[in-house]
Design a protein around this motif. Structure first.
Motif, PDB file in Angstrom:
ATOM      1  N   PHE A   1      44.318  36.817  -3.355  1.00  0.00           N
ATOM      2  CA  PHE A   1      44.668  35.421  -4.118  1.00  0.00           C
ATOM      3  C   PHE A   1      44.017  34.678  -2.250  1.00  0.00           C
ATOM      4  CE2 PHE A   1      47.524  32.370  -5.259  1.00  0.00           C
ATOM      5  CZ  PHE A   1      46.732  31.675  -6.585  1.00  0.00           C
ATOM      6  N   LEU A   2      45.296  35.028  -2.436  1.00  0.00           N
ATOM      7  CA  LEU A   2      45.820  33.829  -0.731  1.00  0.00           C
ATOM      8  C   LEU A   2      44.574  34.016   0.425  1.00  0.00           C
ATOM      9  CD1 LEU A   2      49.436  35.368   0.679  1.00  0.00           C
ATOM     10  CD2 LEU A   2      48.362  33.335  -0.067  1.00  0.00           C
ATOM     11  N   SER A   3      43.857  34.715   0.052  1.00  0.00           N
ATOM     12  CA  SER A   3      42.473  34.765   0.671  1.00  0.00           C
ATOM     13  C   SER A   3      41.270  33.689   0.139  1.00  0.00           C
ATOM     14  CB  SER A   3      41.804  35.959   1.363  1.00  0.00           C
ATOM     15  OG  SER A   3      42.371  36.938   1.429  1.00  0.00           O
ATOM     16  N   PHE A   4      41.310  33.617  -1.035  1.00  0.00           N
ATOM     17  CA  PHE A   4      40.685  32.798  -2.107  1.00  0.00           C
ATOM     18  C   PHE A   4      41.104  31.033  -1.410  1.00  0.00           C
ATOM     19  CE2 PHE A   4      39.090  31.075  -5.556  1.00  0.00           C
ATOM     20  CZ  PHE A   4      37.293  31.720  -5.989  1.00  0.00           C
ATOM     21  N   ILE A   5      42.288  30.995  -1.609  1.00  0.00           N
ATOM     22  CA  ILE A   5      42.588  29.768  -1.685  1.00  0.00           C
ATOM     23  C   ILE A   5      42.488  29.434  -0.494  1.00  0.00           C
ATOM     24  CG2 ILE A   5      44.624  28.749  -2.137  1.00  0.00           C
ATOM     25  CD1 ILE A   5      43.592  29.497  -4.595  1.00  0.00           C
TER      26      ILE A   5
ATOM     27  N   LYS B   1      38.243  34.821 -12.082  1.00  0.00           N
ATOM     28  CA  LYS B   1      36.796  35.604 -13.027  1.00  0.00           C
ATOM     29  C   LYS B   1      36.457  35.587 -11.436  1.00  0.00           C
ATOM     30  CE  LYS B   1      34.999  31.977 -16.061  1.00  0.00           C
ATOM     31  NZ  LYS B   1      34.117  31.124 -16.579  1.00  0.00           N
ATOM     32  N   TRP B   2      36.328  35.699 -10.654  1.00  0.00           N
ATOM     33  CA  TRP B   2      35.794  36.508  -9.453  1.00  0.00           C
ATOM     34  C   TRP B   2      36.941  38.006  -9.968  1.00  0.00           C
ATOM     35  CZ3 TRP B   2      38.968  38.962  -5.647  1.00  0.00           C
ATOM     36  CH2 TRP B   2      37.691  39.240  -4.814  1.00  0.00           C
ATOM     37  N   LEU B   3      38.234  37.895  -9.972  1.00  0.00           N
ATOM     38  CA  LEU B   3      38.984  40.143  -9.674  1.00  0.00           C
ATOM     39  C   LEU B   3      38.055  40.399 -11.133  1.00  0.00           C
ATOM     40  CD1 LEU B   3      41.172  40.900  -8.547  1.00  0.00           C
ATOM     41  CD2 LEU B   3      42.961  39.380 -10.225  1.00  0.00           C
ATOM     42  N   LEU B   4      38.012  39.502 -11.951  1.00  0.00           N
ATOM     43  CA  LEU B   4      37.691  40.456 -12.682  1.00  0.00           C
ATOM     44  C   LEU B   4      36.473  41.080 -12.905  1.00  0.00           C
ATOM     45  CD1 LEU B   4      38.868  38.355 -16.433  1.00  0.00           C
ATOM     46  CD2 LEU B   4      40.054  40.392 -16.219  1.00  0.00           C
ATOM     47  N   ASN B   5      35.508  40.573 -12.054  1.00  0.00           N
ATOM     48  CA  ASN B   5      34.482  40.983 -11.942  1.00  0.00           C
ATOM     49  C   ASN B   5      34.382  42.444 -10.634  1.00  0.00           C
ATOM     50  OD1 ASN B   5      32.557  39.389 -13.967  1.00  0.00           O
ATOM     51  ND2 ASN B   5      32.471  37.915 -12.615  1.00  0.00           N
ATOM     52  N   ALA B   6      35.452  41.588  -9.737  1.00  0.00           N
ATOM     53  CA  ALA B   6      35.079  42.607  -8.478  1.00  0.00           C
ATOM     54  C   ALA B   6      36.242  44.045  -8.915  1.00  0.00           C
ATOM     55  CB  ALA B   6      36.706  41.761  -7.551  1.00  0.00           C
TER      56      ALA B   6
ATOM     57  N   GLY C   1      29.685  29.079 -10.312  1.00  0.00           N
ATOM     58  CA  GLY C   1      30.832  28.525 -10.881  1.00  0.00           C
ATOM     59  C   GLY C   1      31.474  27.607 -10.169  1.00  0.00           C
ATOM     60  N   LEU C   2      30.924  26.813  -9.359  1.00  0.00           N
ATOM     61  CA  LEU C   2      32.140  25.774  -8.503  1.00  0.00           C
ATOM     62  C   LEU C   2      32.481  25.165  -8.960  1.00  0.00           C
ATOM     63  CD1 LEU C   2      29.767  26.659  -5.648  1.00  0.00           C
ATOM     64  CD2 LEU C   2      31.510  27.740  -5.760  1.00  0.00           C
ATOM     65  N   ASP C   3      31.895  24.790 -10.172  1.00  0.00           N
ATOM     66  CA  ASP C   3      32.262  23.391 -11.269  1.00  0.00           C
ATOM     67  C   ASP C   3      33.374  23.993 -11.874  1.00  0.00           C
ATOM     68  OD1 ASP C   3      30.812  24.735 -12.407  1.00  0.00           O
ATOM     69  OD2 ASP C   3      31.023  23.568 -14.241  1.00  0.00           O
ATOM     70  N   GLN C   4      34.833  24.841 -11.703  1.00  0.00           N
ATOM     71  CA  GLN C   4      35.698  24.797 -12.834  1.00  0.00           C
ATOM     72  C   GLN C   4      36.726  25.029 -11.149  1.00  0.00           C
ATOM     73  OE1 GLN C   4      34.902  29.201 -13.821  1.00  0.00           O
ATOM     74  NE2 GLN C   4      33.542  28.559 -15.583  1.00  0.00           N
ATOM     75  N   PRO C   5      38.105  24.853 -12.306  1.00  0.00           N
ATOM     76  CA  PRO C   5      39.185  24.904 -11.456  1.00  0.00           C
ATOM     77  C   PRO C   5      39.028  26.321 -10.100  1.00  0.00           C
ATOM     78  CG  PRO C   5      39.475  23.942 -13.558  1.00  0.00           C
ATOM     79  CD  PRO C   5      38.318  25.259 -13.443  1.00  0.00           C
ATOM     80  N   LEU C   6      40.141  26.465  -9.189  1.00  0.00           N
ATOM     81  CA  LEU C   6      40.190  26.949  -8.660  1.00  0.00           C
ATOM     82  C   LEU C   6      40.508  28.391  -8.470  1.00  0.00           C
ATOM     83  CD1 LEU C   6      41.350  25.460  -4.458  1.00  0.00           C
ATOM     84  CD2 LEU C   6      38.983  26.259  -5.330  1.00  0.00           C
ATOM     85  N   ILE C   7      41.632  28.654 -10.117  1.00  0.00           N
ATOM     86  CA  ILE C   7      42.671  29.177 -10.602  1.00  0.00           C
ATOM     87  C   ILE C   7      41.454  30.607 -11.600  1.00  0.00           C
ATOM     88  CG2 ILE C   7      44.358  30.390 -11.762  1.00  0.00           C
ATOM     89  CD1 ILE C   7      45.201  29.584  -9.608  1.00  0.00           C
TER      90      ILE C   7
END
Length: 328
Positions: free
Chosen positions: A21-25, A68-73, A57-63
């Protein structure tokens, strides 16, 4: 033991989420993104850019993007690379093996040298041998890995003794199994030596200090009083009871080797995760950066888990204390 391992595994989950999460932000807070390069191309229309933004998916809010990335990861679906236009997991598969091979080789080399050197220094304190080993430790502890990598690379280029790039020779596929093993070891020798020397210097001092403390303990004096051979006293009693600090350090050693390997890989042109992550950061390839950090975090957490399990295996008091904590 099962409860102890289960507790450690459960503790890994929030740690992994926190790291990613910290890395993504932090990555998203960097100015611009990969599409900025495409915007500079007049042949690419705004409509095409918007479609790409929606596709990634870059048009969506960061959270929303993160979860979405985490669920796929969690299913090891790390998305598509902006730069390579292939699944991130496929790119990482090609590189992570080289990084692990380099880290494991350097760790084996460092520990196999540190333990005997530390024991010799502790058994013969304040002698010429002990002072020479301590001088070696202090010298290489003060030299950064990247500087040592530059020196070794310079010597390799001048002498031609060691290879200066790549993980294998051009005719690697035509070699026998033993030929392939020797070829891999030959190519990894330079970066592995650089990483091993950096770890070895600190490990020798730790082995020496813990062994000195053990050799002056009452149980060692009692073993000597019983007339046991000195070799048995040192290896069976003193060394065995000095292992706890080494096992605790194992997790940190894995972390330092992986982080140090990235910089050494870039300098000596070793095709591992270091060069891949540098290219991904420079090109702002979001999912490739996150994929590399995700796999790296998993390796570090597993390394610390292995260290915890080994420590609990050696010291039953740790298992008992952890089990009592779970039952409460």
């Amino acid at each position: 033991m099962f409860l102890y391992i289960l507790k450690r595994i459960l503790q890994m989950i929030p740690l992994l989420i926190g790291i990613t999460f910290l890395s993504f932000i932090i990555i998203q807070l960097a100015p611009g993104d990969y599409l900025d390069k495409l915007r500079m191309n007049p042949q690419i229309s705004q409509e095409t850019l918007e479609k790409l933004k929606q596709a990634y998916g870059l048009d969506q809010p960061l959270i929303v993007q993160y979860f979405k990335w985490l669920l796929n990861a969690l299913k090891f679906d790390l998305g598509y690379s902006f730069s390579y236009h292939v699944p991130v997991i496929e790119i990482i598969k090609e590189r992570v093996g080289n990084t692990l091979f380099l880290s494991i080789t350097s760790a084996i080399l460092a520990w196999s040298l540190a333990i005997p050197l530390g024991i010799i220094a502790a058994v013969k304190p304040n002698t010429i041998i002990d002072r020479f080993i301590q001088l070696f430790s202090f010298t290489f502890m003060s030299i950064p890995n990247f500087f040592l990598a530059f020196l070794m690379l310079f010597l390799a280029v001048k002498t031609g003794i060691l290879p200066t790039g790549g993980a294998t020779s051009p005719d690697y596929d035509q070699m026998s199994i033993w030929g392939k093993i020797l070829d891999r070891l030959w190519h990894v020798s330079l970066p592995a030596f650089v990483l091993a020397i950096g770890s070895l210097a600190g490990l020798v001092r730790l082995v020496r200090s813990t062994m000195l403390e053990s050799l002056q303990s009452e149980y060692v004096m009692f073993a000597r009083a019983k007339g046991l051979p000195e070799k048995q006293v040192i290896l069976k009693h003193a060394l065995k009871n000095s292992l706890n600090p080494f096992i605790t350090l194992l997790g940190f050693e894995i972390a330092s080797l992986l982080s140090g390997a990235a910089l050494v890989e870039i300098i000596v042109n070793w095709p591992g995760m270091g060069m891949l992550m540098l290219d991904a950061v420079l090109s702002q390839d979001l999912y490739l950066v996150m994929g590399g950090l995700y796999i790296g975090a998993i390796m570090l957490i597993i390394g610390n888990l292995i260290a915890d399990i080994l420590l609990a295996k050696i010291d039953p008091r740790i298992r008992q204390r952890e089990v009592e904590g779970v039952l409460k």
